[in-house]
Scaffold this motif. Structure first.
Motif, PDB file in Angstrom:
ATOM      1  N   GLY A  60      33.930 -10.606  18.830  1.00  0.00           N
ATOM      2  CA  GLY A  60      32.900  -9.583  18.818  1.00  0.00           C
ATOM      3  C   GLY A  60      33.484  -8.195  18.860  1.00  0.00           C
ATOM      4  N   GLY A  61      32.670  -7.251  19.328  1.00  0.00           N
ATOM      5  CA  GLY A  61      33.140  -5.884  19.474  1.00  0.00           C
ATOM      6  C   GLY A  61      32.205  -4.871  18.853  1.00  0.00           C
ATOM      7  N   ILE A  62      32.743  -3.668  18.636  1.00  0.00           N
ATOM      8  CA  ILE A  62      31.995  -2.576  18.007  1.00  0.00           C
ATOM      9  C   ILE A  62      31.953  -2.829  16.504  1.00  0.00           C
ATOM     10  N   VAL A  63      30.769  -2.772  15.915  1.00  0.00           N
ATOM     11  CA  VAL A  63      30.633  -3.044  14.476  1.00  0.00           C
ATOM     12  C   VAL A  63      30.516  -1.751  13.682  1.00  0.00           C
ATOM     13  N   THR A  64      29.561  -0.903  14.037  1.00  0.00           N
ATOM     14  CA  THR A  64      29.391   0.358  13.308  1.00  0.00           C
ATOM     15  C   THR A  64      29.030   1.483  14.260  1.00  0.00           C
ATOM     16  N   ILE A  65      29.374   2.714  13.881  1.00  0.00           N
ATOM     17  CA  ILE A  65      28.906   3.933  14.554  1.00  0.00           C
ATOM     18  C   ILE A  65      28.425   4.869  13.466  1.00  0.00           C
ATOM     19  N   GLU A  66      27.161   5.280  13.540  1.00  0.00           N
ATOM     20  CA  GLU A  66      26.581   6.178  12.542  1.00  0.00           C
ATOM     21  C   GLU A  66      26.025   7.422  13.225  1.00  0.00           C
ATOM     22  N   LEU A  67      26.098   8.537  12.524  1.00  0.00           N
ATOM     23  CA  LEU A  67      25.429   9.760  12.966  1.00  0.00           C
ATOM     24  C   LEU A  67      24.056   9.804  12.305  1.00  0.00           C
ATOM     25  N   ARG A  68      23.010   9.987  13.103  1.00  0.00           N
ATOM     26  CA  ARG A  68      21.659  10.054  12.552  1.00  0.00           C
ATOM     27  C   ARG A  68      21.003  11.376  12.940  1.00  0.00           C
ATOM     28  N   ASN A  69      20.465  12.036  11.949  1.00  0.00           N
ATOM     29  CA  ASN A  69      19.770  13.302  12.134  1.00  0.00           C
ATOM     30  C   ASN A  69      18.295  13.006  12.368  1.00  0.00           C
ATOM     31  N   LYS A  70      17.812  13.293  13.559  1.00  0.00           N
ATOM     32  CA  LYS A  70      16.417  13.013  13.924  1.00  0.00           C
ATOM     33  C   LYS A  70      15.624  14.304  14.147  1.00  0.00           C
ATOM     34  N   THR A  71      16.125  15.409  13.581  1.00  0.00           N
ATOM     35  CA  THR A  71      15.481  16.701  13.836  1.00  0.00           C
ATOM     36  C   THR A  71      14.088  16.800  13.224  1.00  0.00           C
ATOM     37  N   ALA A  72      13.777  15.934  12.255  1.00  0.00           N
ATOM     38  CA  ALA A  72      12.423  15.935  11.698  1.00  0.00           C
ATOM     39  C   ALA A  72      11.415  15.432  12.722  1.00  0.00           C
ATOM     40  N   GLN A  73      11.887  14.616  13.659  1.00  0.00           N
ATOM     41  CA  GLN A  73      11.010  14.091  14.707  1.00  0.00           C
ATOM     42  C   GLN A  73      11.036  14.944  15.970  1.00  0.00           C
ATOM     43  N   LEU A  74      12.190  15.578  16.257  1.00  0.00           N
ATOM     44  CA  LEU A  74      12.340  16.363  17.479  1.00  0.00           C
ATOM     45  C   LEU A  74      13.413  17.422  17.249  1.00  0.00           C
ATOM     46  N   LYS A  75      13.100  18.648  17.554  1.00  0.00           N
ATOM     47  CA  LYS A  75      14.018  19.772  17.303  1.00  0.00           C
ATOM     48  C   LYS A  75      15.376  19.519  17.960  1.00  0.00           C
ATOM     49  N   ASP A  76      16.434  19.699  17.171  1.00  0.00           N
ATOM     50  CA  ASP A  76      17.835  19.630  17.624  1.00  0.00           C
ATOM     51  C   ASP A  76      18.271  18.223  18.045  1.00  0.00           C
ATOM     52  N   TYR A  77      17.470  17.198  17.746  1.00  0.00           N
ATOM     53  CA  TYR A  77      17.777  15.846  18.232  1.00  0.00           C
ATOM     54  C   TYR A  77      18.576  15.054  17.195  1.00  0.00           C
ATOM     55  N   TYR A  78      19.724  14.529  17.661  1.00  0.00           N
ATOM     56  CA  TYR A  78      20.583  13.662  16.869  1.00  0.00           C
ATOM     57  C   TYR A  78      20.958  12.442  17.714  1.00  0.00           C
ATOM     58  N   GLN A  79      21.533  11.455  17.050  1.00  0.00           N
ATOM     59  CA  GLN A  79      22.005  10.289  17.800  1.00  0.00           C
ATOM     60  C   GLN A  79      23.211   9.650  17.127  1.00  0.00           C
ATOM     61  N   LEU A  80      24.035   9.025  17.940  1.00  0.00           N
ATOM     62  CA  LEU A  80      25.022   8.080  17.447  1.00  0.00           C
ATOM     63  C   LEU A  80      24.361   6.715  17.527  1.00  0.00           C
ATOM     64  N   HIS A  81      24.109   6.132  16.380  1.00  0.00           N
ATOM     65  CA  HIS A  81      23.455   4.825  16.306  1.00  0.00           C
ATOM     66  C   HIS A  81      24.556   3.783  16.110  1.00  0.00           C
ATOM     67  N   CYS A  82      24.709   2.903  17.091  1.00  0.00           N
ATOM     68  CA  CYS A  82      25.862   2.010  17.123  1.00  0.00           C
ATOM     69  C   CYS A  82      25.410   0.550  17.130  1.00  0.00           C
ATOM     70  N   THR A  83      26.152  -0.294  16.454  1.00  0.00           N
ATOM     71  CA  THR A  83      25.849  -1.723  16.468  1.00  0.00           C
ATOM     72  C   THR A  83      27.034  -2.496  17.032  1.00  0.00           C
ATOM     73  N   PHE A  84      26.703  -3.641  17.618  1.00  0.00           N
ATOM     74  CA  PHE A  84      27.701  -4.431  18.341  1.00  0.00           C
ATOM     75  C   PHE A  84      27.487  -5.922  18.079  1.00  0.00           C
ATOM     76  N   GLU A  85      28.561  -6.683  18.201  1.00  0.00           N
ATOM     77  CA  GLU A  85      28.501  -8.140  18.246  1.00  0.00           C
ATOM     78  C   GLU A  85      29.026  -8.562  19.610  1.00  0.00           C
ATOM     79  N   THR A  86      28.185  -9.276  20.368  1.00  0.00           N
ATOM     80  CA  THR A  86      28.570  -9.622  21.743  1.00  0.00           C
ATOM     81  C   THR A  86      28.741 -11.119  21.951  1.00  0.00           C
ATOM     82  N   MET A  87      28.760 -11.899  20.869  1.00  0.00           N
ATOM     83  CA  MET A  87      29.004 -13.345  20.921  1.00  0.00           C
ATOM     84  C   MET A  87      28.032 -14.044  21.879  1.00  0.00           C
ATOM     85  N   ASP A  88      28.532 -14.807  22.866  1.00  0.00           N
ATOM     86  CA  ASP A  88      27.639 -15.577  23.738  1.00  0.00           C
ATOM     87  C   ASP A  88      27.108 -14.782  24.922  1.00  0.00           C
ATOM     88  N   ALA A  89      27.556 -13.529  25.068  1.00  0.00           N
ATOM     89  CA  ALA A  89      27.038 -12.676  26.141  1.00  0.00           C
ATOM     90  C   ALA A  89      25.842 -11.881  25.629  1.00  0.00           C
TER      91      ALA A  89
END
Length: 444
Positions: A160-189
């Motif tokens: 498992g582990g870290i799969v992706t890290i993306e920068l997402r611009n969410k300012t259309a929903q909230l002023k100055d708001y951004y996020q790091l949108h991350c995906t993971f594989e955690t196997m049996d946990a």
């Protein structure tokens, strides 16, 4: 009740267990002595289990028991299971068992894991040029992964582990708001602690490197990390469960033909697709089965509930999680549902009954548990909807609820036996049970 307007207690968590019980009983109950006796009745003092329970949460005063039942005869991908279910609702285990036996004779349940991606996000505020931020993210992304390596290395060894890290611009929903949108594989946990630890490290690195990034002006360097947390909405951690048989084999009721039954089932599902009031109750029936297995296996049923209901509304309105159709004379009934589950870590190694439940399930992997849980939900929904479109829900439910009514009325064992036998051929209602019990007790 002795509760009055008094000063709040300070240091309650530092009191002994007995002192906490005394404090609650003497201030908030009518009969403190009876309260203390009741609380101690549910202690497990014969083993080390009580100490484990006391340390699961803060301020423990006793244990709150739920029945743990078994629903047998679940044939899933050709493998036979007996499914542990922790639940208090009268008819759930019976309904699931009935559906399991019905489909056992028709090839059982077919399941497939469609994805295991889990999600976490770093939410932050940035007041500056979006292009500067995009350039910065590309530069800092390798550093995010590098700094989190000590946290992810063991998970990577398990596949498992870290799969992706993306920068997402969410300012259309909230002023100055951004996020790091991350995906993971955690196997049996289930992986909550792993994901949250990685996210907090990402946030720390991101903020640190921003303050040193030459392209940013002074205002742009002041990135505000709002929070770093996993998401319980996991639309790509998905499992499918299905049953099917020729229409002619849908012999569940003498009151309708197999063809009529199939049509009624499909219409019932379509109603839940277009009517949210029905959809909520429809999906609640699915969660009767899902929550009971999730709880029995030590997983987080609250996280599952939140994610599932969000998924039910993913198309803009809340609708059925199950689907039904007829293809070439074959009735098909299925669901696709997001389930983030684990079979290692957490309560799985601490709670003896969780360990036993997983053993009864033949020590499944997380993927296998996803499939088992989905099947429990599908079986429960099939049982509920098939009752609704034939005899009605109350006939079977009230028969299962009969013992609860008799216990409320403090019936003796002999009275229970007599009354249960009577209602094998009579409709169960609360008033009918009271009348029968009164009549029985009035005999000389």
């Amino acid at each position: 009740m002795k509760c009055t307007m008094i000063d709040p207690i300070l240091g309650f968590s530092k009191l002994s267990k007995q002192e906490k019980i005394d404090w609650v009983a003497e201030r908030y109950t009518h009969d403190p002595a009876q309260t203390k006796k009741l609380l101690k009745q549910y202690w497990n003092t014969a083993s080390k289990v009580q100490k484990l329970h006391d340390e699961f949460i803060e301020n423990t005063i006793t244990n709150y028991y739920l029945p743990l039942g078994i629903a047998p005869n679940f044939l899933i991908n050709g493998k036979l299971y007996a499914i542990p279910m922790a639940i208090e609702e009268s008819s759930v285990v019976a309904a699931a068992s009935k559906a399991a036996k019905f489909w056992f004779d028709r090839g059982g349940f077919k399941t497939e894991v469609l994805g295991t991606e889990k999600i976490g996000q770093v939410h932050f505020m940035y007041d500056g040029d979006p292009e500067h931020l995009k350039t910065f993210f590309k530069a800092v992304k390798p550093m995010l992964i590098k700094d989190a390596k000590p946290l992810s290395i063991n998970m990577e060894k398990r596949g498992g582990g870290i799969v992706t890290i993306e920068l997402r611009n969410k300012t259309a929903q909230l002023k100055d708001y951004y996020q790091l949108h991350c995906t993971f594989e955690t196997m049996d946990a289930m992986g909550a602690n792993f994901i949250n630890s990685c996210l907090e490290q990402f946030a720390e690195t991101f903020k640190r490197e921003a303050q040193q990034y030459a392209v940013f002006n002074e205002k742009e360097k002041q990135i505000e990390i709002v929070m770093s947390i996993l998401s319980n909405y996991v639309p790509n951690c998905l499992v499918r469960a299905e049953v099917s048989c020729p229409i002619s084999e849908l012999t569940l009721s003498e009151s309708v033909t197999p063809e009529e039954f199939a049509d009624k089932m499909i219409r019932a599902v379509h109603i839940a697709d277009v009517e949210p009031h029905r959809a909520v109750t429809h999906n609640k029936g699915i969660m009767n089965g899902i929550d009971a297995v999730v709880l029995a296996t030590g997983n987080d049923f609250r996280a599952v509930e939140a994610g599932v209901h969000a998924y039910a509304a993913k198309e803009g309105h809340y609708k059925s999680l199950t689907h039904a159709r007829i293809e070439h004379g074959v009735f098909k009934f299925w669901l696709e549902i997001p389930l983030a589950l684990g079979t290692v870590g957490g309560l799985t190694t601490l709670h003896p009954l969780v360990g036993l439940a997983l053993e009864i399930l033949q020590n499944p992997t997380a993927k296998e548990l996803m499939q088992i849980v989905a099947v429990a939900g599908l079986a429960q929904n099939f049982a509920a909807v098939s009752s609704l479109v034939t005899t009605g829900i109350q006939e079977g439910h009230m028969k299962m609820h009969l013992l609860n009514i008799l216990n409320q009325l403090e019936a003796t064992e002999q009275e229970k036996t007599t009354i249960v036998d009577h209602f094998k051929n009579h409709t169960v209602t609360y008033s009918a049970v009271v009348a029968k019990l009164d009549k029985l007790r009035s005999r000389p």
